[in-house]
Design a protein around this motif. Structure first.
Motif, PDB file in Angstrom:
ATOM      1  N   ARG A 203       0.828  -1.210   0.000  1.00  0.00           N
ATOM      2  CA  ARG A 203       0.000   0.000   0.000  1.00  0.00           C
ATOM      3  C   ARG A 203       0.860   1.258   0.000  1.00  0.00           C
ATOM      4  O   ARG A 203       0.453   2.297  -0.520  1.00  0.00           O
ATOM      5  N   ASP A 204       2.022   1.188   0.637  1.00  0.00           N
ATOM      6  CA  ASP A 204       2.912   2.359   0.702  1.00  0.00           C
ATOM      7  C   ASP A 204       3.786   2.483  -0.530  1.00  0.00           C
ATOM      8  O   ASP A 204       4.562   3.438  -0.641  1.00  0.00           O
ATOM      9  N   LEU A 205       3.686   1.546  -1.466  1.00  0.00           N
ATOM     10  CA  LEU A 205       4.525   1.563  -2.658  1.00  0.00           C
ATOM     11  C   LEU A 205       3.925   2.513  -3.681  1.00  0.00           C
ATOM     12  O   LEU A 205       2.798   2.354  -4.124  1.00  0.00           O
ATOM     13  N   ALA A 206       4.682   3.530  -4.065  1.00  0.00           N
ATOM     14  CA  ALA A 206       4.190   4.519  -5.026  1.00  0.00           C
ATOM     15  C   ALA A 206       5.321   4.908  -5.965  1.00  0.00           C
ATOM     16  O   ALA A 206       5.960   5.946  -5.802  1.00  0.00           O
ATOM     17  N   PRO A 207       5.635   4.078  -6.970  1.00  0.00           N
ATOM     18  CA  PRO A 207       6.761   4.390  -7.839  1.00  0.00           C
ATOM     19  C   PRO A 207       6.521   5.606  -8.722  1.00  0.00           C
ATOM     20  O   PRO A 207       7.449   6.335  -9.027  1.00  0.00           O
ATOM     21  N   GLY A 208       5.269   5.826  -9.145  1.00  0.00           N
ATOM     22  CA  GLY A 208       4.974   6.992  -9.962  1.00  0.00           C
ATOM     23  C   GLY A 208       5.525   6.897 -11.372  1.00  0.00           C
ATOM     24  O   GLY A 208       5.583   7.895 -12.074  1.00  0.00           O
ATOM     25  N   ARG A 209       5.964   5.721 -11.785  1.00  0.00           N
ATOM     26  CA  ARG A 209       6.499   5.518 -13.125  1.00  0.00           C
ATOM     27  C   ARG A 209       5.878   4.248 -13.704  1.00  0.00           C
ATOM     28  O   ARG A 209       5.311   3.441 -12.961  1.00  0.00           O
ATOM     29  N   PRO A 210       5.989   4.028 -15.018  1.00  0.00           N
ATOM     30  CA  PRO A 210       5.475   2.780 -15.595  1.00  0.00           C
ATOM     31  C   PRO A 210       6.045   1.570 -14.867  1.00  0.00           C
ATOM     32  O   PRO A 210       7.255   1.467 -14.650  1.00  0.00           O
ATOM     33  N   LEU A 211       5.165   0.685 -14.499  1.00  0.00           N
ATOM     34  CA  LEU A 211       5.556  -0.432 -13.645  1.00  0.00           C
ATOM     35  C   LEU A 211       5.335  -1.747 -14.379  1.00  0.00           C
ATOM     36  O   LEU A 211       4.276  -1.980 -14.956  1.00  0.00           O
ATOM     37  N   ARG A 212       6.381  -2.593 -14.353  1.00  0.00           N
ATOM     38  CA  ARG A 212       6.277  -3.939 -14.892  1.00  0.00           C
ATOM     39  C   ARG A 212       6.384  -4.937 -13.749  1.00  0.00           C
ATOM     40  O   ARG A 212       6.992  -4.647 -12.726  1.00  0.00           O
ATOM     41  N   LEU A 213       5.832  -6.104 -13.961  1.00  0.00           N
ATOM     42  CA  LEU A 213       5.777  -7.114 -12.913  1.00  0.00           C
ATOM     43  C   LEU A 213       6.591  -8.332 -13.346  1.00  0.00           C
ATOM     44  O   LEU A 213       6.355  -8.913 -14.414  1.00  0.00           O
ATOM     45  N   ASP A 214       7.557  -8.716 -12.491  1.00  0.00           N
ATOM     46  CA  ASP A 214       8.417  -9.876 -12.755  1.00  0.00           C
ATOM     47  C   ASP A 214       7.948 -11.031 -11.875  1.00  0.00           C
ATOM     48  O   ASP A 214       8.033 -10.964 -10.644  1.00  0.00           O
TER      49      ASP A 214
END
Length: 377
Positions: free
Chosen positions: A39-50
């Protein structure tokens, strides 16, 4: 069964975007371990999932990851790019994403003068819209009732008599009971005040004018607004929810003639009867107080009431009764027909019906008072 591996994640940020690398088992039994951290994760950039190192996976893990990916890329409905091979990750995340619609954020109401003026304008427009809709329904109701009264063989007498019994005769005990004690209260208050001037005998006039002119009919209207309005609105609203009214229209029956007109006619007939009983009960309460507390014989009380209080006061009160009954039934039927398909709309319509009826009764009584004052009655 293999041992459970605690879920873990790492966020790698590079020039080409951010990659969320997950590992371990993401199931309903383990996902709560990383829920708060995600919930605290906020990269603010395009996110990919590995998902290369992902172990066991179910819809609980897919929901948490889909929520995280949505928060990382607000404003887009596309699923994030998934890196690596996993037997269930792609399909589960896609299925959860397809059926998960995020709740819209709670709008923040701005403050300040302009916001207050905007809310005032919106409230005024809602009042105007409601008034116009009510007047339109009033006109349709009057036309329907007039048409039926000109052709009485089309009236549904069974429905009218049933409503007269339910909303009229069944309400007699509670109206008489309340009015009796209201008459006692008015007599006690009047006697206490007039005793300072040795004018207790004028309690008779106080009871006569107040019960004949105001309390009898107003108390009847208030009881009808709370008892009958809620009943009518709930009955018609339940029929609307069950689509019985749509079926009725399919059969060629008009809801205004079948549901609204019988209730309107029955209430116009029964409200004067209820007001008459309420007036007698209120006077009886005053007589009881005068007899037990003021030593005024009931015969003397009634004779003084007959000679001191003009008969036109009785007709002033009775003239209000059909109007109160008509308005209560009108509001109840309109709100019932406005019910949607949910239980919440039924409760909201029932509450609105009672509140509007109470408001209308008080306003109409004030208008009647002004009218009769100008007429000198």
């Amino acid at each position: 069964m293999a041992d459970t591996v605690s879920p873990d994640f790492a966020l790698d940020q590079g020039d080409e975007g951010s990659v969320l690398r997950i590992s371990g088992d993401w199931t309903v039994a383990t996902v709560q371990e990383v829920d708060e951290a995600l919930r605290d994760l906020a990269p603010g950039r395009p996110l990919r999932l590995d998902v290369t190192n992902l172990g066991r996976f179910d819809t609980a893990g897919a929901f948490v990851l889909d929520r995280t990916l949505r928060a990382a890329m607000p404003g887009t409905e596309d699923t994030a790019e998934i890196i690596g091979d996993h037997v269930a990750a792609r399909s589960l995340i896609a299925q959860v994403h397809a059926v998960s619609t995020p709740a819209p954020p709670t709008p923040v109401r701005p403050g300040g003068l302009m916001a207050m003026l905007e809310r005032t304008g919106e409230g005024f427009l809602k009042i105007v819209t409601e008034a116009i809709a009510t007047l339109a329904f009033l006109g349709e109701t009057l036309v329907t009732c007039a048409r039926l009264l000109l052709r009485p063989w089309k009236l549904r007498w069974t429905s009218i008599v049933a409503v007269m019994e339910e909303a009229g005769l069944d309400a007699l005990p509670i109206i008489a009971f309340l009015s009796f004690f209201v008459g006692m209260v008015v007599a006690f208050i009047g006697a206490t005040t007039l005793s300072d001037f040795d004018l207790q005998i004028y309690t008779v006039e106080l009871i006569g004018y107040s019960e004949l002119r105001e309390f009898g009919v107003v108390l009847t209207g208030i009881v009808l607004a709370g008892r009958t309005n809620s009943s009518f609105t709930a009955q018609i609203g339940t029929m609307k929810m069950r689509q019985e009214i749509d079926a009725m229209q399919t059969l060629g029956l008009k809801p205004m003639e079948v549901l609204v007109a019988p209730r309107i006619i029955a209430m116009v007939i029964m409200t004067p009867v209820l007001a008459f009983v309420a007036t007698l009960a209120g006077i009886a309460g005053g007589i009881m107080v005068g007899w037990l507390s003021l030593d005024i014989n009931p015969g003397v009380f009634i004779e003084r009431l007959r000679t001191s209080v003009p008969l036109d006061q009785f007709w002033v009160g009775m003239s209000k009764a059909p109007v109160f009954g008509f308005v209560c039934a009108l509001i109840a039927c309109r709100q019932g027909l406005n019910v949607g398909g949910s239980v919440q709309s039924l409760g909201r319509a029932t509450t609105t019906s009672v509140v509007q009826a109470l408001f209308a009764i008080i306003v109409l009584d004030a208008m009647f008072a002004i009218f009769y004052m100008e007429m000198g009655i």
